[in-house]
Design an enzyme around this catalytic site. Structure first.
Site, PDB file in Angstrom:
ATOM      1  CD  GLU A 257      -2.455  -1.146  -0.120  1.00  0.00           C
ATOM      2  OE1 GLU A 257      -3.061  -0.080  -0.270  1.00  0.00           O
ATOM      3  OE2 GLU A 257      -3.276  -2.567   0.327  1.00  0.00           O
ATOM      4  CB  CYS A 296      -2.045   6.364   1.890  1.00  0.00           C
ATOM      5  SG  CYS A 296      -3.210   5.938   2.490  1.00  0.00           S
TER       6      CYS A 296
HETATM    7  P1  NAP Z   1       8.690   4.876   4.521  1.00  0.00           P
HETATM    8  O1  NAP Z   1       9.080   6.249   4.253  1.00  0.00           O
HETATM    9  O2  NAP Z   1       7.833   4.200   3.139  1.00  0.00           O
HETATM   10  O3  NAP Z   1       8.161   4.043   5.722  1.00  0.00           O
HETATM   11  C1  NAP Z   1       6.934   3.020   5.972  1.00  0.00           C
HETATM   12  C2  NAP Z   1       7.346   1.886   7.004  1.00  0.00           C
HETATM   13  O4  NAP Z   1       8.802   1.183   6.074  1.00  0.00           O
HETATM   14  C3  NAP Z   1       7.973   2.635   8.049  1.00  0.00           C
HETATM   15  O5  NAP Z   1       7.574   1.911   9.195  1.00  0.00           O
HETATM   16  C4  NAP Z   1       9.613   2.526   8.390  1.00  0.00           C
HETATM   17  O6  NAP Z   1       9.818   2.474   9.321  1.00  0.00           O
HETATM   18  C5  NAP Z   1       9.873   1.501   7.418  1.00  0.00           C
HETATM   19  N1  NAP Z   1      11.052   1.333   6.317  1.00  0.00           N
HETATM   20  C6  NAP Z   1      11.689   2.642   6.048  1.00  0.00           C
HETATM   21  N2  NAP Z   1      12.490   1.365   5.684  1.00  0.00           N
HETATM   22  C7  NAP Z   1      12.751  -0.033   5.921  1.00  0.00           C
HETATM   23  C8  NAP Z   1      13.533  -0.783   5.363  1.00  0.00           C
HETATM   24  N3  NAP Z   1      15.064  -0.461   5.343  1.00  0.00           N
HETATM   25  N4  NAP Z   1      13.223  -2.005   6.134  1.00  0.00           N
HETATM   26  C9  NAP Z   1      12.289  -1.922   6.542  1.00  0.00           C
HETATM   27  N5  NAP Z   1      11.071  -1.667   6.911  1.00  0.00           N
HETATM   28  C10 NAP Z   1      11.500  -0.167   6.944  1.00  0.00           C
HETATM   29  O7  NAP Z   1       6.547   5.989   4.695  1.00  0.00           O
HETATM   30  P2  NAP Z   1       6.321   6.549   5.540  1.00  0.00           P
HETATM   31  O8  NAP Z   1       7.662   8.298   6.228  1.00  0.00           O
HETATM   32  O9  NAP Z   1       5.814   6.281   7.204  1.00  0.00           O
HETATM   33  O10 NAP Z   1       4.481   6.931   5.381  1.00  0.00           O
HETATM   34  C11 NAP Z   1       4.822   7.991   4.480  1.00  0.00           C
HETATM   35  C12 NAP Z   1       4.356   7.019   3.391  1.00  0.00           C
HETATM   36  O11 NAP Z   1       3.285   6.251   2.734  1.00  0.00           O
HETATM   37  C13 NAP Z   1       4.302   8.545   2.005  1.00  0.00           C
HETATM   38  O12 NAP Z   1       3.634   7.802   0.624  1.00  0.00           O
HETATM   39  C14 NAP Z   1       2.420   8.165   2.390  1.00  0.00           C
HETATM   40  O13 NAP Z   1       1.610   8.192   0.748  1.00  0.00           O
HETATM   41  C15 NAP Z   1       2.402   6.909   1.862  1.00  0.00           C
HETATM   42  N6  NAP Z   1       1.175   5.660   2.718  1.00  0.00           N
HETATM   43  C16 NAP Z   1       0.755   4.774   1.968  1.00  0.00           C
HETATM   44  C17 NAP Z   1      -0.820   4.163   2.502  1.00  0.00           C
HETATM   45  C18 NAP Z   1      -1.911   3.058   2.078  1.00  0.00           C
HETATM   46  O14 NAP Z   1      -2.166   3.112   2.498  1.00  0.00           O
HETATM   47  N7  NAP Z   1      -1.486   3.765   0.518  1.00  0.00           N
HETATM   48  C19 NAP Z   1      -0.839   4.382   3.869  1.00  0.00           C
HETATM   49  C20 NAP Z   1      -0.961   4.965   4.728  1.00  0.00           C
HETATM   50  C21 NAP Z   1       1.269   6.002   4.204  1.00  0.00           C
HETATM   51  P3  NAP Z   1      11.006   3.419  10.196  1.00  0.00           P
HETATM   52  O15 NAP Z   1      10.153   4.220  10.439  1.00  0.00           O
HETATM   53  O16 NAP Z   1      11.121   2.899  11.326  1.00  0.00           O
HETATM   54  O17 NAP Z   1      12.071   3.892   9.154  1.00  0.00           O
END
Ligand code: NAP
Length: 677
Positions: A257, A296
């Site tokens: 997602e 999102c």
């Molecule tokens: P993100 O930086 O991609 O992080 C998402 C998750 O992945 C976090 O738990 C993060 O943990 C983890 N993560 C990052 N790098 C990783 C790695 N190398 N290995 C394992 N886990 C890893 O996104 P975010 O900033 O939290 O969220 C914002 C984004 O999410 C926006 O682009 C938004 O559009 C999208 N989003 C989509 C949905 C949907 O349902 N489609 C819903 C909500 C948000 P850490 O925080 O510990 O790095």
């Protein structure tokens, strides 16, 4: 010094020693907790799910697991205030927090309620009907679904610390697969509080839920094809994770997602004097300001007929000028800060890129008036409305400013809409605001392929609509392409990700025994007592009664017509009936046949059968003419114990004197348990 957030590993809380990334209060910058997973044995985590959580969950039936979700919802409801208070520290107003906290609890309830009604009190789920594979019917097949034997690894984004945990948890646990949850570090302190309450409730069996606060270490190295990863976050992280060598080589199921450039489209009919125009403006403003636009599903692109652009910019700007940015715990504040200063930096950078193609229509990315907080220390930002006069520019369709930012774009004709919406390369949701049914049908047909959900908003549903941004548990959430290509929720559809669907081939008797549902061609027991005289505990699959024949007369048809008032010509008028391509003359009412069949198979005296509560899958297969003689065969097909009674469905087949089926259906009855003693 701040405390390190504990993780929950193998049914114990584990607090890493040393330092970790510091999470700070979004409004004050005050440190809240340190987040690190240093020292966690990730292999142990996975083994615990496989060896302890999985077996414990698989001991329970689907329905019992669904009931646990209801209990969890009730338990978490008692702790909402604490979760609201914590949410304020992540920048959420009360309204934002309700969206996340109550939304999450509601997701548990929707899954629980649907599960209790739609899932079996069994450990195997049947998928579809039996497939007959041979001429004589001795070789058949049934698709069955059983839980995978691994773990569900749930990686969540920062913006839904409660809902994100619970909406993923419910389908996995109901499916029978234990969960390892990994929240985003910046809001893990809220998810931690939820997990602590879940653990304290002792509602879940051992090993059903583990929590990682911090990085995932070498967790992925331990995954196999029996595990599932469900990721929510940015497209960039998704790409990195799903191309992990273990995910690829082990064919680990991976659901994404990701982010998306969701659209709202103002229909050409929705001119500024219409109710729809007001709905459009309200929707854009709500999506920009709720959770400070960190959703999102938020509207990033607002398409407006070129002639309505000035009015739209004016109305949206006017509404945005009423937004009070500030301390989220102040009830007069309508928009809190972004989650962190670094998030604000990213959003400002994205606005900078968007400004290459657009101009500011409302707000400044770098200045904002703040109520009740220090504008420097908190991650506050003004809502920013952009206007891009050239909709063919790439930036608005590609750059996600994950904050209170939206770009208004013009269109000149409905023909352009599909192409413009598709430039987002796949989105979670789009809203079409129109009261014109022809425009709506055309737009839906044109844009649906690029979206997981479409809201068609007009004056009729406007008041009750749950809005553009709300991902409802009953409906699928996800989208193609850039949105990740995944799908969550959708009622019980979400369970499928955690289940293996297997086609089981064999004889009807075998499949009856395996599936717990009587299969045509399997043994019938017609020699003993009438099955309606049997209590639930005494009934066996295949217990049957064959009753008839009973000749249907013209008198029967006339009497039934007189009684019911159903004097449709095919039953009453010989000549008109003959003119019908399907009939050779007057035919019996289908419902007369059902009534006659009931009269044949019923056992009239008081007994264990309490009530008939419906009929499933009714088909009339061949006309019955006066003089035809019908026989009914009723066979116990499925027996489902409920509290204090049971539901029994019966396979009913009505045949004529030539042995041809004239009607087939399932009769649904409630049957009493054997009295105690
Ligand atoms: P993100 O930086 O991609 O992080 C998402 C998750 O992945 C976090 O738990 C993060 O943990 C983890 N993560 C990052 N790098 C990783 C790695 N190398 N290995 C394992 N886990 C890893 O996104 P975010 O900033 O939290 O969220 C914002 C984004 O999410 C926006 O682009 C938004 O559009 C999208 N989003 C989509 C949905 C949907 O349902 N489609 C819903 C909500 C948000 P850490 O925080 O510990 O790095």
């Amino acid at each position: 010094m701040v405390d390190v957030l504990p993780s929950y590993v193998a049914d114990s809380w584990f607090t890493p020693t040393g330092s970790g990334a510091i999470t700070s209060d979004a409004s004050t910058g005050e440190p809240i907790a340190a987040v690190t997973s240093a020292g966690i044995d990730f292999g142990k985590l996975i083994r615990h799910s496989r060896d302890v959580g999985g077996p414990a969950l698989r001991e329970l039936t689907f329905r019992r697991r669904a009931a646990m979700m209801e209990a969890l919802a009730a338990h978490l409801s008692e702790h909402k205030q604490e979760l609201y208070d914590l949410s304020a520290r992540a920048g959420y107003t009360q309204h934002d927090a309700t969206f996340d906290v109550d939304g999450g609890i509601h997701s548990l309830l929707v899954h629980a309620r649907k599960g209790k009604v739609e899932l079996p009190d069994d450990t195997m789920l049947l998928d579809g009907e039996v497939e007959r594979l041979s001429r004589r019917g001795s070789f058949v097949a049934q698709h069955v679904c059983v839980p995978l034997r691994g773990a569900a690894v749930h990686i969540n984004a920062f913006n839904f610390p409660v809902w994100g945990l619970l909406e993923k948890l419910a389908p996995a646990l109901i499916a029978g697969v234990p969960v390892i949850a990994k929240p985003a570090s910046s809001t893990a302190f809220i998810t931690y509080a939820v997990v602590r309450h879940i653990v304290d409730s002792q509602i879940l069996p051992a090993g059903a839920l583990q929590l990682i606060c911090g990085g995932v270490g070498d967790l992925f190295e331990h995954l196999t094809g029996q595990d599932v990863v469900c990721f929510t976050g940015s497209a960039e992280t998704a790409e990195q994770l799903r191309s992990h060598p273990t995910i690829v080589s082990q064919s680990v199921r991976f659901n994404t997602e990701a982010d998306s450039l969701n659209a709202a489209i103002l229909g050409p009919d929705a001119t500024p004097d219409t109710e729809e125009f007001g709905l459009f403006v309200a929707e854009v403003v709500a999506e920009m300001t709720q959770k400070a636009g960190q959703k999102c599903t938020a509207i990033r692109r607002a398409f407006v007929p070129r002639s309505s652009v000035p009015a739209a910019l004016e109305a949206i700007g006017q509404a945005l000028s009423q937004v009070r940015v500030g301390d989220p715990s102040d009830p007069s504040v309508t928009m809190g800060p972004l989650v962190s200063l670094s998030q604000r930096t990213s959003v400002r950078a994205a606005v900078g890129q968007l400004l290459n193609a657009a101009e500011l229509a409302f707000g400044q990315p770098d200045t904002v008036e703040v109520v009740g907080a220090d504008a420097e220390r908190g991650a506050f930002m003004s809502p920013v409305l952009l206007w891009c006069s050239d909709a063919s520019r790439a930036e608005p369709h590609q750059i996600e400013a994950f904050g209170p930012v939206c770009t208004v774009l013009p269109y000149d004709s409905v023909d352009e809409i599909a192409e413009l919406a598709a430039r987002g390369e796949g989105s979670l949701v789009a809203t079409l605001v129109t009261h014109d049914v022809d425009v709506a049908r055309r737009m839906v047909a044109d844009v649906a392929a690029y979206h997981g959900r479409l809201l068609v908003l007009d004056r009729t549903c406007g008041k009750e609509s749950t809005g553009h941004g709300a991902a409802l548990s009953q409906l699928v959430h996800g989208g193609p392409g850039r949105a990740g290509g995944g799908e969550e929720l959708g009622g019980l559809r979400g369970l499928r990700r955690y289940l293996q669907r297997t086609a089981v081939q064999g004889s009807p008797d075998m499949l009856t025994a395996i599936s717990g549902r009587w299969v045509v061609g399997a043994e019938r027991h017609t020699d003993g007592e009438h099955p309606f005289r049997k209590y639930l505990e005494d009934l066996r699959l295949g217990d049957a009664v064959i009753a008839g024949p009973r000749t249907i007369t013209l008198d029967d048809i006339d009497s039934f017509a007189a009684l019911t008032g159903d004097i449709f010509y095919a039953h009453m008028d010989e000549e008109a009936a003959r003119a019908n391509p399907f009939f050779e003359g007057r035919v019996a009412h289908g419902y007369l046949l059902l009534a006659v069949a009931a009269g044949l198979f019923v056992e009239p005296s008081p007994g264990p059968v309490l009530a008939n509560y419906g009929i499933d899958g009714l088909r009339f297969l061949k006309p019955v003419n006066p003089g035809d003689a019908v026989t009914v065969t009723l066979t116990a097909k499925q027996i489902r114990p409920r509290k204090g009674y049971g539901e029994v469905s019966w396979d009913a087949v009505v045949t004529n004197q030539d042995g041809d089926s004239v009607a087939e259906y399932d009769v649904l009855t409630m049957v009493a348990n054997r009295p105690a003693g």
